[in-house]
Scaffold this motif. Structure first.
Motif: not given
Length: 274
Positions: A93-106
């Motif tokens: 869950a933590q890795c998924l949230g980090a990927i989503l956060g980085a993707g949205i910010f990108y």
């Protein structure tokens, strides 16, 4: 498998996803270069990470513990404060949230090519071994603070110490910021690495924080905590019930304290009588 069917289990997983998304977004946003160019030093990411940690602790602390960090989660698993199933789910869950956060910010960046500046990198003047040591040291002090705060909360039922943990996150980034980028969190490194496709020395930002956190957890639980004892360490290594040993250790410690206090009072009264 009854735990998997419970509503609390899925609430905890979603809390870790959302908390990791917010945390990574806060750190990446604080690194956004201004009109004068890239920000100098780790001060903005350090403050943003610490503040986000305090806020997320208040938002999700009662749901999942707001761990956000796979290194901390694995340290809790190593000391048997967390079961295997929940630890695995939390890390995913933590890795998924980090990927989503980085993707949205990108997606909201003014210039797409600037995404690479958010990836944790080992500086040219530093080798991988030095960066690894910095990550271990910085994450050690963070995880030790987390374990100390949690131990105090269990014993005294007081406020969970989100401010102390937030300060330790900021301190960790200040410690390792100019040596390794001050990652302290493998998920925070993974998200931008996937989005930008940059993997050089990525292993440093997994092995360093995980080793530092596990060493901190083991040293606190089995050497520095009030309930620390050889029996507790043996119970952990032999997969026995730690809570029983821990309760007995705390009881002996409390009894010893009461006995010592009574003896000092008795000696004081005797001296006053004489």
């Amino acid at each position: 498998m009854a735990e998997v069917r419970s509503r609390q289990f899925w609430r905890s997983m979603l809390a870790e996803i959302l908390a990791s998304l917010v945390f990574v977004s806060a750190v990446l946003g604080s690194s956004l270069p201004g009109s004068e160019g890239p920000s100098l030093g780790p001060i903005y990411p350090a403050l943003a990470a610490g503040m986000a940690t305090v806020g997320l602790g208040h938002c999700f602390g009662e749901i999942s513990g707001a761990q956000v960090n796979p290194a901390v989660t694995l340290a809790l698993l190593a000391t048997r404060r967390l079961d295997v199933l929940r630890a695995v789910v939390y890390v995913v869950a933590q890795c998924l949230g980090a990927i989503l956060g980085a993707g949205i910010f990108y997606l909201v960046l003014p210039l797409k090519f600037t995404a690479e500046i958010y990836v944790n990198k080992v500086p040219m003047e530093v080798n991988a071994g030095q960066a690894l040591g910095a990550e271990m040291l910085a994450t050690f002090q963070l995880a030790f603070t987390v374990f100390s705060v949690e131990d105090q909360r269990r014993r005294e039922g007081s406020e969970p110490g989100n401010i102390a943990i937030g300060f330790s996150v900021s301190a960790g980034i200040f410690i390792a910021g100019k040596i390794s980028g001050g990652c302290l969190n493998p998920a925070r490194s993974l998200g931008p690495a996937i989005i930008a496709g940059y993997w050089e020395h990525h292993w440093v930002f997994w092995i360093g924080p995980v080793l530092g956190a596990v060493l901190a957890g083991v040293s606190h639980e089995f050497f520095f905590a009030p309930s620390a004892s050889r029996q507790k360490l043996v119970a952990c290594l032999t997969c026995k019930d730690i809570e029983i040993v821990e309760t007995a250790s705390v009881s002996r410690s409390s009894l010893s304290t009461v006995t010592q206090t009574a003896m000092r009072a008795k000696q004081t009264n005797k001296l006053e009588h004489n």
